[in-house]
Design a protein around this motif. Structure first.
Motif, PDB file in Angstrom:
ATOM      1  N   PRO A 230     -12.549   0.346   4.029  1.00 48.16           N
ATOM      2  CA  PRO A 230     -11.571  -0.513   4.709  1.00 48.16           C
ATOM      3  C   PRO A 230     -11.217  -1.751   3.886  1.00 48.16           C
ATOM      4  O   PRO A 230     -11.550  -2.876   4.234  1.00 48.16           O
ATOM      5  N   VAL A 231     -10.524  -1.512   2.786  1.00 59.26           N
ATOM      6  CA  VAL A 231     -10.120  -2.577   1.871  1.00 59.26           C
ATOM      7  C   VAL A 231      -8.596  -2.543   1.745  1.00 59.26           C
ATOM      8  O   VAL A 231      -8.031  -1.485   1.449  1.00 59.26           O
ATOM      9  N   PRO A 232      -7.908  -3.659   1.956  1.00 67.38           N
ATOM     10  CA  PRO A 232      -6.440  -3.642   1.865  1.00 67.38           C
ATOM     11  C   PRO A 232      -5.979  -3.344   0.443  1.00 67.38           C
ATOM     12  O   PRO A 232      -6.599  -3.769  -0.527  1.00 67.38           O
ATOM     13  N   PRO A 233      -4.875  -2.608   0.300  1.00 74.23           N
ATOM     14  CA  PRO A 233      -4.362  -2.305  -1.041  1.00 74.23           C
ATOM     15  C   PRO A 233      -3.692  -3.518  -1.657  1.00 74.23           C
ATOM     16  O   PRO A 233      -3.239  -4.424  -0.956  1.00 74.23           O
ATOM     17  N   THR A 234      -3.611  -3.547  -2.964  1.00 73.47           N
ATOM     18  CA  THR A 234      -2.863  -4.598  -3.640  1.00 73.47           C
ATOM     19  C   THR A 234      -1.377  -4.274  -3.616  1.00 73.47           C
ATOM     20  O   THR A 234      -0.969  -3.118  -3.433  1.00 73.47           O
ATOM     21  N   ARG A 235      -0.581  -5.294  -3.802  1.00 70.75           N
ATOM     22  CA  ARG A 235       0.867  -5.075  -3.873  1.00 70.75           C
ATOM     23  C   ARG A 235       1.213  -4.154  -5.043  1.00 70.75           C
ATOM     24  O   ARG A 235       2.070  -3.262  -4.921  1.00 70.75           O
ATOM     25  N   GLU A 236       0.532  -4.352  -6.169  1.00 75.18           N
ATOM     26  CA  GLU A 236       0.771  -3.512  -7.340  1.00 75.18           C
ATOM     27  C   GLU A 236       0.474  -2.042  -7.041  1.00 75.18           C
ATOM     28  O   GLU A 236       1.222  -1.147  -7.455  1.00 75.18           O
ATOM     29  N   ALA A 237      -0.616  -1.783  -6.309  1.00 77.63           N
ATOM     30  CA  ALA A 237      -0.974  -0.396  -5.975  1.00 77.63           C
ATOM     31  C   ALA A 237       0.077   0.250  -5.088  1.00 77.63           C
ATOM     32  O   ALA A 237       0.411   1.426  -5.259  1.00 77.63           O
ATOM     33  N   ILE A 238       0.619  -0.515  -4.135  1.00 72.03           N
ATOM     34  CA  ILE A 238       1.655   0.025  -3.252  1.00 72.03           C
ATOM     35  C   ILE A 238       2.935   0.301  -4.030  1.00 72.03           C
ATOM     36  O   ILE A 238       3.596   1.333  -3.843  1.00 72.03           O
ATOM     37  N   GLU A 239       3.317  -0.609  -4.919  1.00 71.99           N
ATOM     38  CA  GLU A 239       4.521  -0.398  -5.724  1.00 71.99           C
ATOM     39  C   GLU A 239       4.365   0.846  -6.593  1.00 71.99           C
ATOM     40  O   GLU A 239       5.301   1.646  -6.726  1.00 71.99           O
ATOM     41  N   ARG A 240       3.203   1.010  -7.186  1.00 74.79           N
ATOM     42  CA  ARG A 240       2.943   2.189  -8.017  1.00 74.79           C
ATOM     43  C   ARG A 240       3.006   3.460  -7.175  1.00 74.79           C
ATOM     44  O   ARG A 240       3.572   4.472  -7.588  1.00 74.79           O
ATOM     45  N   ARG A 241       2.428   3.412  -5.990  1.00 74.66           N
ATOM     46  CA  ARG A 241       2.465   4.562  -5.085  1.00 74.66           C
ATOM     47  C   ARG A 241       3.906   4.977  -4.784  1.00 74.66           C
ATOM     48  O   ARG A 241       4.234   6.165  -4.789  1.00 74.66           O
ATOM     49  N   CYS A 242       4.764   4.003  -4.523  1.00 75.00           N
ATOM     50  CA  CYS A 242       6.159   4.311  -4.202  1.00 75.00           C
ATOM     51  C   CYS A 242       6.919   4.808  -5.432  1.00 75.00           C
ATOM     52  O   CYS A 242       7.731   5.732  -5.325  1.00 75.00           O
ATOM     53  N   ARG A 243       6.673   4.204  -6.602  1.00 71.28           N
ATOM     54  CA  ARG A 243       7.374   4.626  -7.819  1.00 71.28           C
ATOM     55  C   ARG A 243       6.979   6.040  -8.240  1.00 71.28           C
ATOM     56  O   ARG A 243       7.787   6.772  -8.812  1.00 71.28           O
ATOM     57  N   PHE A 244       5.724   6.405  -8.007  1.00 70.27           N
ATOM     58  CA  PHE A 244       5.222   7.688  -8.472  1.00 70.27           C
ATOM     59  C   PHE A 244       5.245   8.762  -7.394  1.00 70.27           C
ATOM     60  O   PHE A 244       4.625   9.813  -7.545  1.00 70.27           O
ATOM     61  N   THR A 245       5.960   8.520  -6.306  1.00 70.83           N
ATOM     62  CA  THR A 245       6.001   9.509  -5.225  1.00 70.83           C
ATOM     63  C   THR A 245       6.525  10.855  -5.705  1.00 70.83           C
ATOM     64  O   THR A 245       5.952  11.902  -5.390  1.00 70.83           O
TER      65      THR A 245
END
Length: 370
Positions: A230-245
């Motif tokens: 239960p650790v919040p994601p970083t903004r960078e991790a979310i951006e990477r997730r969306c770019r690499f979908t």
């Protein structure tokens, strides 16, 4: 056996570069997309650079055991792009294949056709293994690789360089001499028409511009509390997730989707599906909603749509969902879709500060889907 100077197959002509190709080489190599995804190109790319490539660069590739072809229209002989072989390893009978297409010629399947034509000629002349490396954000190139019969092999950590942008990972795709010609079957096919909908909610593939919403959703304490750890994601991790979908979808790693309200088009949450056992046809699902959209049955509708696609076009045989034992709202969603409680696995998941969390697993078969 040496490669032919001219190859004509699959609606394209591969031929040597000529002086009259200069303007078209500049058109392709000065394009921002080409500059972004092909390392080592001069910036800005000028006529002088194009003439050097035609007079010296391409001949040097041939002299080094590789190949450098202009991809031309068979009817007009006008150059539309380029394809070639590099990094040959004669002892292993392998090489790397690469390509680019002029902006005006994109979207016509030329990269796949040229790659297929050169691959098959290379195999006929003694090559047994070809590698194709793509940037993780270059979806069109990955689709061309699949269409030409290449299979995803894995991630090459920090194998690429983008000048001032630093190093980046590359995706490796491979085709062997005895592989089928293609296209390669995908684990995660595209959504029919790009969307799944029951006319109340709709699911579409996550996109780079969804990063703000996804960060707002997945950094919420109530959402974080129901994931492991239960650790919040970083903004960078979310951006990477969306770019690499798209690359996650094309490689078969994971399908990430946005849940939207059909009437208003407003995003309501997200869901996803990833294989847990490819050979067994088993995958796992997950989902989360923004508070304003909870209690309306939207999560149930989204999971039902996702399960129908998984059992239908994706050809899966079994779905699972893992939850923390006290997440009763999620349990109700799964049960309404038809999932059945299957096992409580004690201490299966990582928690905080070395703690372990229990995992309550639900499972769904095609005959269970309501």
């Amino acid at each position: 056996m040496a490669l032919r100077q001219v190859i004509e197959a699959y609606g394209v002509r591969l031929r040597p570069f000529r002086a009259e190709d200069t303007a078209d080489v500049v058109d392709g190599c000065a394009d921002p997309r080409t500059q972004r995804f092909i390392s080592g190109l001069p910036t800005p790319y000028t006529e002088t650079d194009a003439r050097w490539w035609i007079d010296a660069g391409a001949p040097a590739v041939w002299a080094g055991g590789g190949a450098a072809y202009a991809v031309a229209d068979p009817a007009t002989d006008r150059m539309l792009g380029a394809v070639g072989l590099s990094n040959p390893v004669p002892a292993r009978r392998q090489a790397e294949i690469g390509y680019w297409v002029r902006p005006a010629a994109r979207g016509r399947g030329l990269a796949a056709a040229a790659t297929r034509a050169l691959s098959e000629h290379a195999f006929a002349t003694g090559t047994v293994r070809l590698e194709l490396l793509t940037h993780p954000e270059n979806g069109p190139s990955q689709r061309a690789a699949l269409a030409a019969g290449f299979r995803y092999e894995g991630l090459r950590w920090s194998a690429g360089s983008s000048g001032d942008a630093g190093r980046h990972d590359l995706l490796a795709w491979v085709r062997l001499t005895d592989d089928p010609a293609g296209p390669t079957a995908r684990l995660l096919p595209d959504l029919p028409g790009g969307v799944l909908t029951d006319q109340v909610v709709a699911l579409r593939r996550l996109a780079p511009n969804d990063a703000d919403l996804m960060y707002r959703l997945h950094s919420r304490p109530d959402v974080v509390a129901n994931q492991a750890p239960p650790v919040p994601p970083t903004r960078e991790a979310i951006e990477r997730r969306c770019r690499f979908t798209e690359s996650g979808w094309l490689t078969g790693e994971i399908a990430r989707l946005l849940i939207t309200d059909v009437a208003s088009g407003t995003p309501a949450g997200s869901c996803g599906l990833s294989f847990t056992d490819v050979a067994a046809g088993e995958a796992s699902v997950g989902y989360a909603l923004l508070p304003d959209w909870r209690g309306r049955g939207y999560a149930t509708r989204a999971v039902r749509l996702l399960a129908g696609w998984a059992f239908g076009p994706a050809g899966m045989a079994r779905l699972t969902a893992g939850t923390v034992p006290d997440n009763t709202a999620s349990h109700r969603v799964l049960e309404r879709v038809g999932f059945q409680r299957e096992a409580l696995q004690r201490g299966r998941l990582p928690g905080l500060a070395g703690a372990r969390l229990d995992d309550l697993t639900f499972a769904l078969l095609p005959s269970d889907l309501r």
